[in-house]
Write an enzyme that holds these catalytic residues in place. Structure first.
Site, PDB file in Angstrom:
ATOM      1  N   ASP A  45      -7.654   2.173  -2.786  1.00 21.96           N
ATOM      2  CA  ASP A  45      -6.776   1.005  -2.717  1.00 21.96           C
ATOM      3  C   ASP A  45      -7.431  -0.025  -1.804  1.00 21.96           C
ATOM      4  O   ASP A  45      -7.428   0.133  -0.582  1.00 21.96           O
ATOM      5  CB  ASP A  45      -5.405   1.438  -2.182  1.00 21.96           C
ATOM      6  CG  ASP A  45      -4.414   0.287  -2.115  1.00 21.96           C
ATOM      7  OD1 ASP A  45      -4.784  -0.842  -2.484  1.00 21.96           O
ATOM      8  OD2 ASP A  45      -3.268   0.518  -1.681  1.00 21.96           O
ATOM      9  N   HIS A  89       1.943   2.901  -7.147  1.00 19.47           N
ATOM     10  CA  HIS A  89       0.615   2.689  -7.714  1.00 19.47           C
ATOM     11  C   HIS A  89       0.409   3.661  -8.869  1.00 19.47           C
ATOM     12  O   HIS A  89       1.111   4.669  -8.977  1.00 19.47           O
ATOM     13  CB  HIS A  89      -0.484   2.932  -6.672  1.00 19.47           C
ATOM     14  CG  HIS A  89      -0.528   1.922  -5.572  1.00 19.47           C
ATOM     15  ND1 HIS A  89      -1.557   1.020  -5.412  1.00 19.47           N
ATOM     16  CD2 HIS A  89       0.329   1.682  -4.550  1.00 19.47           C
ATOM     17  CE1 HIS A  89      -1.335   0.263  -4.347  1.00 19.47           C
ATOM     18  NE2 HIS A  89      -0.187   0.649  -3.805  1.00 19.47           N
ATOM     19  N   TYR A 138      -8.605   3.473   1.949  1.00 19.55           N
ATOM     20  CA  TYR A 138      -7.289   2.826   1.871  1.00 19.55           C
ATOM     21  C   TYR A 138      -7.360   1.625   2.797  1.00 19.55           C
ATOM     22  O   TYR A 138      -7.135   1.730   4.000  1.00 19.55           O
ATOM     23  CB  TYR A 138      -6.186   3.797   2.278  1.00 19.55           C
ATOM     24  CG  TYR A 138      -4.814   3.169   2.395  1.00 19.55           C
ATOM     25  CD1 TYR A 138      -4.329   2.320   1.410  1.00 19.55           C
ATOM     26  CD2 TYR A 138      -3.999   3.423   3.497  1.00 19.55           C
ATOM     27  CE1 TYR A 138      -3.083   1.737   1.513  1.00 19.55           C
ATOM     28  CE2 TYR A 138      -2.742   2.855   3.609  1.00 19.55           C
ATOM     29  CZ  TYR A 138      -2.291   2.014   2.620  1.00 19.55           C
ATOM     30  OH  TYR A 138      -1.046   1.423   2.728  1.00 19.55           O
TER      31      TYR A 138
END
Length: 518
Positions: A197, A304, A156
């Site tokens: 991500d 998302h 992330y």
């Protein structure tokens, strides 16, 4: 076949919608199990779990049929965090938290760190303290029967806040550390998949409004991805990076393929978003084993959507989970602590006991004296006001008097001279005083009636009428300014439709109106 899925879940404890919309809001643990089953993946990587170790519950951490691994933020609660759930038939042989190796336990770790001399120990600890990376290493078998090693890096990546330039530096240093670790694993002979991500839309096709963004191609994050990835996916290109964007390998020209949308503006309804989530594989792995790479925009519950890939390999599960597995944490291991660990003998010397006894005796005497003083100074019940009448409703809406009231114990001196001057003596004076007194009462009653009328009108009037936007003649929505500045906290009206390009008539118009203070 091996199916891997990545999803920025935006909080693993929140009542999820979409996949788990049939579960009650207080059963987030059951919802996680349903999500894993619905995603139907051998390995599920979650980002932005927003849970710390002390807040992690057993139903969230241990799901039947899976073994899980968590990385927590060590600085802030309810922030960042990643987790990897592996089916029992895809149990990893090693697992490790972080990219730097500072949190490695030397038992069941992945290893292969590369040259990190350009980082200080403090910098490495800061980069890994936000719980942004988790590595799991698996054994896979190809269709030719060859057994190989595959390392998944669940990441992330940081967001570069425009108002905080230091976060851009932090983001780029995290990118650099990620690349060093991934290339070191490749050099050691392991296949590598970076998924999660990345917080960067790589190319203009990956952002709905790239043409209006200033210096889009010059963004440092996009330049870093250019150096990491091979151009044009699986095809030959001038630059051959160690990794391939698997989705663009299969869908090189697909427009509107976004994975993140603004929840504040409702941009998901019109699909005005960006592609921030990726499955990146090393060139050999993608070309030889990747069968598909996909997005799941229909899965709701976060800002998302999940992304994933299918590999034409089979997993060779380890016989035992690595030590990082959450089922081995002391709070979930099921080992009972002995009560003797909570009982510690207390030893005191005779001198300490004697001084403590003298101190206690002095304290008791002083306490008794204080109680006697309190009894002597306590007011009698007759001295305290006993008015308990019902208050007028208007008293709660009127400002309290700024000047203090006089104490009832203070007697004001009488003024015989003033009383003699103000007291009417003749019948004419008495008649005039009576008329004046009556007029004063009438005026006071009239003022009180008008005050009551205006008060109830303001209470019962209701909220102000919502204005209509100029572009669609539809009711607006009220927003509050949260950006620091002179207008912080002020409210305004704007078009209620989702954000989109100005050329789209179904998107938000540019109507704006400050709200009047009530």
């Amino acid at each position: 076949m091996l199916r891997v899925v990545s999803w920025n879940i935006n909080g693993i404890r929140r009542p999820l919608q979409g996949v788990a919309n049939q579960e009650p809001s207080n059963c987030a643990a059951v919802a996680v199990g349903r999500i894993l089953d619905e995603l139907d993946a051998d390995i599920v990587c979650l980002q932005e779990t927003k849970v710390t170790r002390d807040a992690l519950t057993e139903p969230l951490a241990i799901v039947e049929g899976y073994n899980s691994y968590f990385s927590f933020s060590r600085n802030r609660s309810g922030y960042s965090g990643v987790a990897t759930f592996c089916k029992d038939n895809a149990t990893p042989v090693a697992a490790e938290e972080g990219l730097s190796g500072l949190f490695a336990t030397q038992n069941g770790d992945v290893g292969c760190y590369g040259n990190m001399d350009e980082f200080t120990q403090e910098e490495l600890r800061a980069l890994d303290s936000e719980g942004r990376a988790l590595l799991t290493q698996h054994k896979i078998r190809t269709w030719e029967g060859k057994e190989k090693t595959l390392t998944l890096i669940n990441v992330y990546c940081p967001h570069a806040d425009p108002g905080r330039p230091e976060r851009l530096v932090f983001k780029m240093r995290f990118y650099r550390l990620l690349q060093i670790r991934a290339e070191a694993l490749l050099a050691a002979g392991s296949h590598v998949i970076i998924l999660g991500d990345l917080n960067t839309a790589h190319r203009p096709i990956d952002h709905w409004d790239a043409v209006n963004l200033e210096c889009f191609e010059e963004d440092p994050g996009r330049k870093w991805m250019d150096s990491l990835l091979s151009n044009l996916g699986c095809q030959s290109a001038s630059h051959v990076g160690p990794f391939i964007d698997s989705y663009r390998c299969f869908q090189p020209k697909q427009e509107g393929a976004f994975t993140c949308w603004s929840a504040v503006t409702g941009a998901r309804h019109l699909n005005y978003g960006s592609r921030l989530d990726y499955v990146l594989g090393d060139r050999t792995l993608v070309i030889d084993t990747f069968q598909a790479s996909f997005l799941l925009p229909e899965v709701m519950g976060s800002d998302h959507c999940p992304v994933g890939a299918v590999l034409s390999v089979s997993s060779v599960p380890a016989k035992q989970c690595p030590p990082l597995c959450t089922r081995f944490l002391p709070e979930f291991a099921g080992t009972q602590l002995k009560i003797l660990r909570f009982l510690v003998p207390l030893e005191q010397s005779p001198v300490l006991e004697q001084s403590t006894l003298q101190h206690n005796n002095q304290t008791r005497v002083q306490t008794c004296q204080n109680k006697a003083q309190v009894r002597s100074t306590r007011p009698q019940p007759s001295q305290v006001g006993s008015s308990r009448g019902q208050k007028n409703l208007k008293s709660y809406f009127q400002p309290s008097p700024s000047c203090p009231q006089a104490s009832p114990d203070i007697e004001l001196p009488s003024l015989p001279l003033m009383s003699a001057l103000m007291t009417p003596k003749t019948p004419e004076e008495k008649a005039v005083a009576k008329v004046v007194k009556g007029q004063a009462k009438t005026s006071e009653a009239k003022d009180e009636k008008e005050l009551r009328t205006s008060f109830w009108k303001s209470v019962l009037a209701g909220p102000l009428r919502t204005p209509l936007c100029g572009g669609h003649r539809e009711p607006c929505v009220m927003r509050t300014v949260k950006k620091p500045g002179p207008n912080l906290g002020r409210r305004f009206y704007m078009c209620a439709r989702p954000r989109g390009p100005p050329t789209d008539p179904s998107s938000r118009c540019n109507f704006f109106l400050w709200s009047r203070p009530s």
